[in-house]
Scaffold this active site. Structure first.
Site, PDB file in Angstrom:
ATOM      1  CG  ASP A 171      38.285  44.066  47.710  1.00 44.83           C
ATOM      2  OD1 ASP A 171      38.517  43.743  46.520  1.00 44.83           O
ATOM      3  OD2 ASP A 171      39.016  43.724  48.644  1.00 44.83           O
ATOM      4  CE1 TYR A 265      42.350  41.334  39.224  1.00 44.48           C
ATOM      5  CE2 TYR A 265      41.118  43.085  40.270  1.00 44.48           C
ATOM      6  CZ  TYR A 265      41.878  41.936  40.366  1.00 44.48           C
ATOM      7  OH  TYR A 265      42.172  41.389  41.597  1.00 44.48           O
TER       8      TYR A 265
HETATM    9  P1  NAD Z   1      42.306  31.211  51.227  1.00 44.76           P
HETATM   10  O1  NAD Z   1      42.659  30.011  50.422  1.00 44.76           O
HETATM   11  O2  NAD Z   1      43.232  31.693  52.267  1.00 44.76           O
HETATM   12  O3  NAD Z   1      40.913  30.950  51.957  1.00 44.76           O
HETATM   13  C1  NAD Z   1      39.848  30.302  51.391  1.00 44.76           C
HETATM   14  C2  NAD Z   1      39.247  29.325  52.380  1.00 44.76           C
HETATM   15  O4  NAD Z   1      38.104  28.735  51.754  1.00 44.76           O
HETATM   16  C3  NAD Z   1      40.181  28.161  52.779  1.00 44.76           C
HETATM   17  O5  NAD Z   1      40.312  28.101  54.163  1.00 44.76           O
HETATM   18  C4  NAD Z   1      39.473  26.937  52.223  1.00 44.76           C
HETATM   19  O6  NAD Z   1      39.645  25.786  53.009  1.00 44.76           O
HETATM   20  C5  NAD Z   1      38.039  27.401  52.199  1.00 44.76           C
HETATM   21  N1  NAD Z   1      37.176  26.617  51.314  1.00 44.76           N
HETATM   22  C6  NAD Z   1      37.441  26.172  50.081  1.00 44.76           C
HETATM   23  N2  NAD Z   1      36.403  25.488  49.589  1.00 44.76           N
HETATM   24  C7  NAD Z   1      35.446  25.482  50.546  1.00 44.76           C
HETATM   25  C8  NAD Z   1      34.143  24.928  50.646  1.00 44.76           C
HETATM   26  N3  NAD Z   1      33.612  24.242  49.626  1.00 44.76           N
HETATM   27  N4  NAD Z   1      33.451  25.120  51.786  1.00 44.76           N
HETATM   28  C9  NAD Z   1      33.983  25.808  52.802  1.00 44.76           C
HETATM   29  N5  NAD Z   1      35.204  26.361  52.770  1.00 44.76           N
HETATM   30  C10 NAD Z   1      35.934  26.200  51.649  1.00 44.76           C
HETATM   31  O7  NAD Z   1      41.991  32.364  50.168  1.00 44.76           O
HETATM   32  P2  NAD Z   1      42.043  33.947  50.303  1.00 44.76           P
HETATM   33  O8  NAD Z   1      43.148  34.451  49.450  1.00 44.76           O
HETATM   34  O9  NAD Z   1      42.007  34.348  51.703  1.00 44.76           O
HETATM   35  O10 NAD Z   1      40.719  34.385  49.566  1.00 44.76           O
HETATM   36  C11 NAD Z   1      39.439  33.939  49.938  1.00 44.76           C
HETATM   37  C12 NAD Z   1      38.428  34.314  48.887  1.00 44.76           C
HETATM   38  O11 NAD Z   1      38.099  35.683  48.932  1.00 44.76           O
HETATM   39  C13 NAD Z   1      38.891  34.058  47.452  1.00 44.76           C
HETATM   40  O12 NAD Z   1      37.795  33.606  46.676  1.00 44.76           O
HETATM   41  C14 NAD Z   1      39.317  35.420  46.988  1.00 44.76           C
HETATM   42  O13 NAD Z   1      39.349  35.482  45.600  1.00 44.76           O
HETATM   43  C15 NAD Z   1      38.239  36.228  47.618  1.00 44.76           C
HETATM   44  N6  NAD Z   1      38.438  37.670  47.724  1.00 44.76           N
HETATM   45  C16 NAD Z   1      37.576  38.442  47.059  1.00 44.76           C
HETATM   46  C17 NAD Z   1      37.639  39.802  47.130  1.00 44.76           C
HETATM   47  C18 NAD Z   1      36.665  40.611  46.337  1.00 44.76           C
HETATM   48  O14 NAD Z   1      36.722  41.771  46.279  1.00 44.76           O
HETATM   49  N7  NAD Z   1      35.711  40.022  45.652  1.00 44.76           N
HETATM   50  C19 NAD Z   1      38.621  40.404  47.900  1.00 44.76           C
HETATM   51  C20 NAD Z   1      39.515  39.591  48.586  1.00 44.76           C
HETATM   52  C21 NAD Z   1      39.399  38.212  48.498  1.00 44.76           C
HETATM   53  C1  G6P Z   2      41.334  42.578  44.722  1.00 40.01           C
HETATM   54  C2  G6P Z   2      40.171  41.973  44.032  1.00 40.01           C
HETATM   55  C3  G6P Z   2      39.801  40.672  44.655  1.00 40.01           C
HETATM   56  C4  G6P Z   2      40.980  39.737  44.684  1.00 40.01           C
HETATM   57  C5  G6P Z   2      42.117  40.395  45.399  1.00 40.01           C
HETATM   58  C6  G6P Z   2      43.352  39.534  45.229  1.00 40.01           C
HETATM   59  O1  G6P Z   2      40.969  43.036  45.980  1.00 40.01           O
HETATM   60  O2  G6P Z   2      39.044  42.800  44.017  1.00 40.01           O
HETATM   61  O3  G6P Z   2      38.756  40.122  43.905  1.00 40.01           O
HETATM   62  O4  G6P Z   2      40.650  38.549  45.340  1.00 40.01           O
HETATM   63  O5  G6P Z   2      42.398  41.640  44.843  1.00 40.01           O
HETATM   64  O6  G6P Z   2      44.285  39.906  46.144  1.00 40.01           O
HETATM   65  P1  G6P Z   2      45.570  39.017  46.433  1.00 40.01           P
HETATM   66  O7  G6P Z   2      46.265  39.836  47.434  1.00 40.01           O
HETATM   67  O8  G6P Z   2      45.070  37.700  46.971  1.00 40.01           O
HETATM   68  O9  G6P Z   2      46.290  38.873  45.141  1.00 40.01           O
HETATM   69 MN    MN Z   3      37.324  41.553  43.188  1.00 38.54          MN
END
Ligand code: NAD
Ligand code: G6P
Ligand code: MN
Length: 442
Positions: A171, A265
């Site tokens: 995102d 990044y």
């Molecule tokens: P978080 O720790 O609050 O949530 C992650 C959840 O995943 C937890 O509840 C955990 O118990 C669960 N989990 C871990 N291993 C698991 C498994 N094997 N099976 C099922 N559930 C499992 O983390 P967060 O900060 O809310 O972020 C969640 C994810 O989303 C992270 O990977 C973060 O990097 C990603 N994210 C990506 C983007 C993007 O643009 N790509 C944007 C925002 C967040």
């Molecule tokens: C951006 C990135 C995500 C990342 C997030 C981290 O949205 O694209 O990949 O997970 O930032 O945000 P945070 O608020 O958890 O540092």
């Molecule tokens: Mn990302």
């Protein structure tokens, strides 16, 4: 009437879950749902979010089936889309990803540098597990993955599950487009057209136009060269001080190549010295998230549970996350809309490794993706990307082969690590810190 869909959020205990559900409920007119499920492997963490959403959905959308579960069979049976947002090891391990590298004089970040590689070694298994559940219980479903580190997860699924119906998406560029729209006086990022190439968290916009094709790059460059993505520019997320610093620093990242608009990044690779000077090793981004987003989201949910009602409560929508709905609609209804996705290069960047997972615009329809060719890329970007993609591929090889040597090579090759000596010391510490999460390395 469009067919009603069934979705499961994998990583249901994520801090992003209420915002994602709020966004889905806000889009029911174009993406109708018959069933919403949350799946997590941490029952206690997910329960708080699950109970609150259960109360809210019962009051506002009793027609939608809702369950939260830790049972894979229940979670993955009869679903059309899996929205995957796992963080294997949760914030406890993010803390180590960010703090262990700092002890070795390297940047500490969740997806870039040594911390990102450590997170990658944990994530691969978690995401493969979810993908396998999906294929076992709902083989026709699509997985929309945004679990990080997306670059490494995507390379792992390319290698190990080449025929899987998974689409990897990030995102960050959407937030940047939102900001660029603001710079030129438009409201929504959807009002922009774009060209972009790179790797995940490692890329460049080459063209921004409005929907009529008018070139907006000159105006955007003027803003970014002075203020980066900051200074009165709106955001769809990311308001904390560390993010504002990142958005501001983009002006110096931009200076390296004024022909393009960079992903934020890249600051970790171009200005690690600046990042180090501005990092408190006792208080990194994960602390900011725990004191802010995590506390707010779980507090919000607990409050609904305590009152036993969601009356008068407003979920803070993850409005920027509408791209997830757009993507699901494109797959379900063959819209052939353009998305920036992490896909195998396969010639889309002709002078770059065809097997690399690159981030490029694609058209999305019922049968998957079609790449949009980005042409030959300049030496500067090509050099940077070759180094970084090799780091990412080596991590996946290290995971597959259980190879200490390859993980040492990956760390040594990372532009964020100064020497093989530091890489080895780091590796030994990361192995210790990730006990129980990484495969054994020999
Ligand atoms: P978080 O720790 O609050 O949530 C992650 C959840 O995943 C937890 O509840 C955990 O118990 C669960 N989990 C871990 N291993 C698991 C498994 N094997 N099976 C099922 N559930 C499992 O983390 P967060 O900060 O809310 O972020 C969640 C994810 O989303 C992270 O990977 C973060 O990097 C990603 N994210 C990506 C983007 C993007 O643009 N790509 C944007 C925002 C967040
Ligand atoms: C951006 C990135 C995500 C990342 C997030 C981290 O949205 O694209 O990949 O997970 O930032 O945000 P945070 O608020 O958890 O540092
Ligand atoms: Mn990302």
């Amino acid at each position: 009437m469009t067919q009603k869909h069934s979705i499961v959020v994998a990583g249901g205990g994520s801090t992003f879950t209420p915002g994602i559900i709020g966004m889905l409920l806000d889009n029911l007119d174009r993406f109708p749902l018959r069933k919403i499920k949350l799946y997590d492997n941490d029952e206690k963490r997910q329960e708080v979010i699950g109970k609150a959403l259960e109360i809210l959905l019962k009051e506002r959308h009793p027609e939608i089936d809702f369950v939260y579960t830790t049972d894979p069979k229940e979670g993955f049976t009869d679903v059309d889309f899996v929205l995957a947002q796992l963080r294997v090891g949760k914030y406890e391990m993010r803390d180590r990803d960010e703090k262990v590298p700092l002890k070795h004089g390297c940047i500490g970040q969740e997806t870039c540098g040594p911390g990102g590689l450590a997170y990658g070694m944990r994530s691969i298994g978690g995401v493969l597990e979810i993908l396998d559940y999906m294929e076992e219980y709902s083989p026709e479903a699509w997985m929309l993955n945004y679990s990080n580190p997306a670059a490494i997860v995507a390379e792992a699924t390319r290698r190990l599950r080449p025929d899987s119906k998974i689409i990897n998406i990030c995102d960050m560029p959407i937030d940047l487009m939102y900001k660029m729209a603001d710079m030129v006086g438009l409201k929504e990022w959807q009002e922009l057209d774009f060209s972009y190439y790179g790797l995940n968290h490692f890329g460049w916009f080459t063209e921004i136009t409005d929907k009529k094709g008018n070139d907006l790059m000159p105006q955007i460059k003027e803003h970014v060269s002075v203020n980066g993505f900051a200074d009165g520019i709106g955001t769809s997320q990311h308001l904390d001080p560390s993010w504002v610093e990142t958005f501001t620093k983009a002006k110096d990242v931009y200076a390296l190549d004024p022909e393009t608009i960079p992903n934020t990044y890249l600051k970790y690779y171009f200005y690690p010295d600046f990042v180090m000077e501005h990092t408190d090793p006792e208080h990194t981004r994960v602390d900011e998230v725990r004191e802010g987003r995590e506390k707010d989201v779980f507090g919000f949910c607990q409050n609904i549970i305590d009152k036993g009602t969601a009356e008068g409560v407003e979920i803070e929508l993850d409005a920027h996350a509408t791209y997830i709905v757009d993507l699901a609609i494109a797959l379900a209804e063959n819209t052939k809309e353009r998305f920036l996705l992490i896909v195998e290069n396969n010639g889309a960047i002709p002078n770059f490794d065809p097997t690399a997972m690159v981030e490029i615009p694609c058209l999305v329809g019922k049968n998957g993706i079609e790449r949009i060719n980005q042409g030959y890329i300049p030496q500067f970007q090509k050099g940077l990307m070759e180094q970084q993609v090799s780091v990412e591929k080596l991590v996946v090889e290290a995971w597959v082969e259980g190879s200490y040597q390859k993980m040492w090579q990956a760390l040594t090759l990372s532009a964020t690590v100064p020497s093989a000596k530091v890489a080895k010391e780091l590796l030994d510490d990361l192995i210790e810190a990730n006990k129980g999460y990484w495969p054994e390395l020999n």
